[in-house]
Structures are given as structure tokens and as C-alpha cells.
Design a protein around this motif. Sequence first.
Motif, PDB file in Angstrom:
ATOM      1  N   ASP A   1     -10.735 -11.313  12.025  1.00 41.07           N
ATOM      2  CA  ASP A   1     -10.195 -11.569  13.259  1.00 41.07           C
ATOM      3  C   ASP A   1     -11.011 -10.830  14.389  1.00 41.07           C
ATOM      4  OD1 ASP A   1      -9.294  -8.506  14.070  1.00 41.07           O
ATOM      5  OD2 ASP A   1      -8.535  -8.581  12.125  1.00 41.07           O
TER       6      ASP A   1
ATOM      7  N   ARG B   1      -5.593   1.007  14.475  1.00 38.72           N
ATOM      8  CA  ARG B   1      -4.584   0.017  14.567  1.00 38.72           C
ATOM      9  C   ARG B   1      -3.203   0.251  15.334  1.00 38.72           C
ATOM     10  NH1 ARG B   1      -7.400  -3.057  11.457  1.00 38.72           N
ATOM     11  NH2 ARG B   1      -6.182  -5.042  11.740  1.00 38.72           N
TER      12      ARG B   1
ATOM     13  N   SER C   1      -1.561  -5.001   9.787  1.00 39.16           N
ATOM     14  CA  SER C   1      -1.886  -6.355  10.185  1.00 39.16           C
ATOM     15  C   SER C   1      -3.327  -6.996   9.134  1.00 39.16           C
ATOM     16  CB  SER C   1      -2.176  -6.330  11.467  1.00 39.16           C
ATOM     17  OG  SER C   1      -3.009  -5.413  11.947  1.00 39.16           O
ATOM     18  N   ARG C   2      -3.689  -5.885   8.433  1.00 38.64           N
ATOM     19  CA  ARG C   2      -4.613  -6.584   7.362  1.00 38.64           C
ATOM     20  C   ARG C   2      -4.191  -7.162   6.141  1.00 38.64           C
ATOM     21  NH1 ARG C   2      -7.642  -0.859   7.640  1.00 38.64           N
ATOM     22  NH2 ARG C   2      -5.420  -0.281   7.663  1.00 38.64           N
TER      23      ARG C   2
ATOM     24  N   TYR D   1      -9.377 -10.467   5.249  1.00 36.83           N
ATOM     25  CA  TYR D   1      -9.293 -10.625   6.674  1.00 36.83           C
ATOM     26  C   TYR D   1     -10.300 -10.769   7.524  1.00 36.83           C
ATOM     27  CZ  TYR D   1     -10.146  -5.612   7.328  1.00 36.83           C
ATOM     28  OH  TYR D   1     -10.884  -4.513   7.271  1.00 36.83           O
TER      29      TYR D   1
ATOM     30  N   ASP E   1      -7.016 -14.820  14.065  1.00 36.28           N
ATOM     31  CA  ASP E   1      -6.734 -13.874  13.150  1.00 36.28           C
ATOM     32  C   ASP E   1      -6.689 -14.777  11.734  1.00 36.28           C
ATOM     33  OD1 ASP E   1      -5.607 -12.282  10.864  1.00 36.28           O
ATOM     34  OD2 ASP E   1      -4.571 -11.075  12.575  1.00 36.28           O
TER      35      ASP E   1
ATOM     36  N   THR F   1      -3.118  -7.438  15.863  1.00 37.83           N
ATOM     37  CA  THR F   1      -4.464  -7.497  16.062  1.00 37.83           C
ATOM     38  C   THR F   1      -4.915  -7.809  17.490  1.00 37.83           C
ATOM     39  OG1 THR F   1      -4.646  -9.883  15.191  1.00 37.83           O
ATOM     40  CG2 THR F   1      -5.012  -8.124  13.536  1.00 37.83           C
TER      41      THR F   1
END
Length: 677
Positions: free
Chosen positions: A235, A72, A91-92, A233, A261, A134
Motif C-alpha cells: 500500500d 499504525r 490493516s495488514r 500486503y 491498498d 492505511t
Amino acid sequence: MSMGNDVKGALGIALLMTCAQAHAADGEAPAEGAAQGAIVVLGQGLPPPPATPAYGTEVLDRRSLVTEPSGRVENALATIAGFQQFRRSDSRSANPSAQGMTLRALGGNASSRALLLLDGVPQADPFFGYIPFTALVPERLGAIRVTRGGGVGAFGAGAVAGTVEMMSADRAQLPPYEASAFLGSRDAQEASATLSPDIGAGFLSLSGRWERGDGFWTTPHTLRVAASVPARYRDWSTSLRAVAPVGRHGEIQARLALFRDNRTLRFAGADSSSEGEDASIRYVGRGRWQVDALAYVQARNFTNITVSSTSYRPVLNQRDTPATGLGGKLELRPPVGGGHVLRIGADTRIVSGTMLEDALDATGRVTARRRAFGRQLMAGLFVEDDWTLGRLTLTGGARVDRWTIRRASFFEQSGAGVTTIDDHFPDRRGWESSFRAGALWQASPAIALRAAGYTGFRLPTLNELYRGFTVFPVRTDANPALKPEKLKGVEAGVDLTPAPGLRLAATAFYNRLDDAIANVTLPPPATNVRQRRNVDAIVAKGVELSAEGDLGRVHLAASYAYAHGKVRAAGGLDGQAPAQSPRHMASGAMGWAPVEGSDLGLRLRYVGPQYEDDLGENRMSDAFTVDGHAQWPLARGVSLVGRVENLFDARVVTRQVGADIDLGLPRTLWLGIRITG
């Protein structure tokens, strides 16, 4: 109709500039001072000016990006001490709207105080100001350059804490094809692929990435209820980039990107989504007159369902937040000679957004419908000159910006359809000027001294102005009267290269952000209510240290930042540390390539204690995590890859309000295959 004219005008001007400069550059002689016969790799931008190091830049190369254990971008950036998101979550497991980023302890709200560019295009969400991490995949990037402190170049109006410049991988960095697939803890899955064929004299790069995970428990075991769920999550993102030469010294770079996402946080039904479609076209001319012309358009949306922490039922459905961003820039570097590299240019960015949300009661019945709308325009002119005088390089720049906030409104209707609020806010406009200057002196081949000073400003986002939010039990209200933030800062540093492959750097800085926008706790009789307000200032001062060494097949890197931040404001806020701003941050990286095609590495990160709130009542403890990455070739072009995040399963607190806390990622293992051809 007005928005349509704005769009047509901005895109028309940018495209006309692009076509005109493409025609003018065809057949030009090489730029003065450029090496005759120098090889130009397709897909790059113009080189950074010679005085860029005067502002204390840090660079993450492609190897550092593609070997990041989490895969990431935001965690790769965290290896540069001083970089931080609003919260410690990646971002999870963060709400997308909380993914603002900043540098040098100037945090305190979820909007970005640092400017992030991808191939020159601003990436912040037009409405919220958060970064869609993401959609930014490490494999698509060639390098990231981070410059702390205020910026005055293109789109510099938002760079009060610094500038993060992401460069897409160029032709030399992209293999014809590469693909990877991973399985991870808690049934996590990740797959990505990139195809980069040559097309005539240019190339295409088509890339896609998909990932999902059942998620981890952000809620401690002792605080879980029947409605508690892991942070799930899902995405995906895809990107198409085309690069083609134009004439003898120019090239066109075009990019299309789409992403989606979806996340679930804390409680069943607390779902959020973000999506976007971006397009840009860029002309880079490397002739006698160097040119960088750009036009772009972005369409974004966000949804979020807020679940009560007492009834565990949805109480707010932020069902639609469509937003549009468009703009362009033209930068010229005329051949002035005399050791000068002159940059002159103009840029514009137009954003608009609408918030549509429904308040719900315990039965799911709509009790209120709300709509907010706003439009902003920012247009600037900038000039900057670097003057090389032997071992001394001087730099100075200025920009002037015109900004407007127009057609802003907030409307609320009861569940029965009765209008309860119908506010139309007056149009606002203003002029802002920004300056910076610096000096770089190469005292000896091993010692370089630098100093710089700068100013800057940031306009409040539409989100800060018109959209409130709730993270139970705290409600944060918007404020349509917010003023722009204004920065003043100075810094000085030294860069040492005592031996080949070894670099050391130290920087001392002082930054003052006047009219800083913070989430301010309201006094009684309000309970658990904050409002976005301008405080007098946030003052941050400190030091930044970094070291990097390439010792054959071994690579070492370390970074440390100490930032002492204080709020200057009337009442109980005066002297408090800014919310979400740790004083100490450190990172270390070790990489070893024992055989060709292998890579073994560790990442160490430390984040000191920080406060969740403006009053310093909710202190989150420090956190130390260790991540690892291992790649070993199995056959020609095929490698086995293992990754581990939070190796020692450290407890990382990401949010704390009294006894109510959220936790970060626990130990996570990944195993996969990477194919490169």
C-alpha cells in the motif's frame, strides 16, 4: 443529473459560507474571553468547548502516535481500552471492508458505529462504512481525541458509540523535514517522508508513505492446503496540506490525499484492493465570532475476489465498487458572554455507491452478474451550549437530522444475459432528533466529578442494505429493509489529579442501542447463512478506568474497560453476548527518554474472549501481546529505531468458525533509520 445538482448545491453552499465568513472575520476583535496576545499556531481547529471533559474524553498525543511499535493508527487507538475493530486483525491482514470500529461492546458487524473525523472531515468509506486506516499515517497527526458515547455536534448522526477526532500536525509540531525507512520480518519494507516548508505566512506539508510485506500465515499449519498463502500486503498513500492565514484572525486549511491498498488473504488469488482520492477546504475564524466552515469530496473504490475454501478457485469477483461522499458544515460560536460558549451549525453528507460483481463457476465462467446502487443524504442542524458557573460547567445540546435513501436497486443477470432479478426499492426518508447533556464539577483542584446522558442514531450503510458477502463457509446476505439504529445512554465518572503530572479517571456507563444491526444466523433449512437484521436492542453496561503519569523522563499509562453486553431479541438470540465484543480489554504503556532524542517504550494489550457469531457457538480465546519501541540518536537529526510487535509470539485468533480459524500477527521485528531536520 440529480446527483450533479446535489454535489453542486452542497459544495456551493459550503464554499459560499467559507468565503462569506472569511470576509466577515477579517478585522474582527479577538473573541470574548480569549487571552489578549495569545499565540495561535497555524494548522489547528477551534479549541474544544470547556465542557468536553464532561463526556469522558481520552487524548493520544503526538508522541504516543509516532512511537507506536506497529506504526499504525488503529493499533495506537487500541491503547484506549474499549476501542475495537470488527476483527482483531490490523490493516495488514484484514479484509478492508471489515475495518469498522466501535466502542463499549456495541460491535457485531463491520460498519463503524463510532464517528471518525480528520480535521472535521468524516473518514468512513461512503459505501461500506469502514475506515481506510492505511491512509491515516501517525506522522501526519498531532493528536487524537476519543469521546465515548453518543455525539450531537457536527456529523454527529453517526456517532452512536463515540467520536474519534484526528487532528493533523500543526506548524509547531512539524519539523521542516523528516523521513524514515525500515526493514522488517518476512521481507517487510516501509518508507515515509514529510516535507513541511514555510510558504509566506503559511506552510505546506507534503507527506508520502509506502509499505509492503510478504506477509504471515493467517492459516494454522495443520489447516494449510496447497492454495494457502501468507497475508501479503502492498500500500501507499500521499497527502498535501496547505495552511495560510486570512485576515487577522482566520486561516484557510486545504488538504488533498490519495491512497491505494492491495492485500491477499488466506488463498492464492484472494486479492482485495481499496483506493481513494479526498479533497477538503476549511476556514477557521478565531475572531469575535468564531467560525469553522468546511467542504469536502471523496471518491473511493473497492474490489475483492472470493476464493472457495473447498475448490480453492475464485467463486466471486467483486470487480468494482465506486462510491462518492461529499458534504460540508458550518459552525458558529457567537460571543454571547455570561460564561457561555454557544455552538450552532449545520452539516450535510451525501453518499452514493454502486456494486458490480460476477459469480463464477469452477471453470471461471461467469454464472451471474449483479449490480446494486443506492444514494443517501443526511442533513442536520445542531446547537450546543456550555455554561461555566464558577467550578461548575453545564452543557446541553441537540440536533435534528433529515435523512433519505433514494434510487436503490438490485439487478442480476444470468451468464447468458437473461435478467433474473430487477428490484427497485421504494425511496425512504425520515427525521431523527438527538440530545445530550452533561455536567462537570471541579470539587477541588484534585477532584472533578462528571455526568452525562445522550441519544443518537446511525443510518444503515449502503453495504448493509444492498451487498452480501461470503467468508467461507458462511454467507451473509444484505437487507434493504434495515431501519436506523437508535442509542440511549448515561454515564458518570470522576477525574483525579492527586499530584502534578498524574491523572486518574473512572467512568461507569449504561448504553442501549435499539434496532441494532447484527449479522443474524438464519434457522434451518438454511445452512451457514446469516442476514443483516435489526434486533430489538444491544444493551451494554460497564466501567472504564485509566491512569497516566509523567514523571520527568518517564511516562506511564494504563487503560481498562469492562463492558457487559447482551442482545435483546426474540428466540435464541436473547441474552447472547454481541458478536465480536469482548467483556475485558486492557492496555498499558511505558516510555523512558534517558537522553535527549531517545525513546524507549513498551505497549501491553489484553483482549478477553469474544464470540465470532451471534449464537455464541464460536468462542475465540483471549490474547495478551507485548510490543516495544526503541529510538536512539546517532548524530544530529539521525536516530536508529528498532520496533518489535508481539514480542512473545502470542497466538491471537482473529476469526473462528468451527475448526476453521485465522491467526493474527506473529512476532515481527523492525530496524530502521529516522532523519529529522
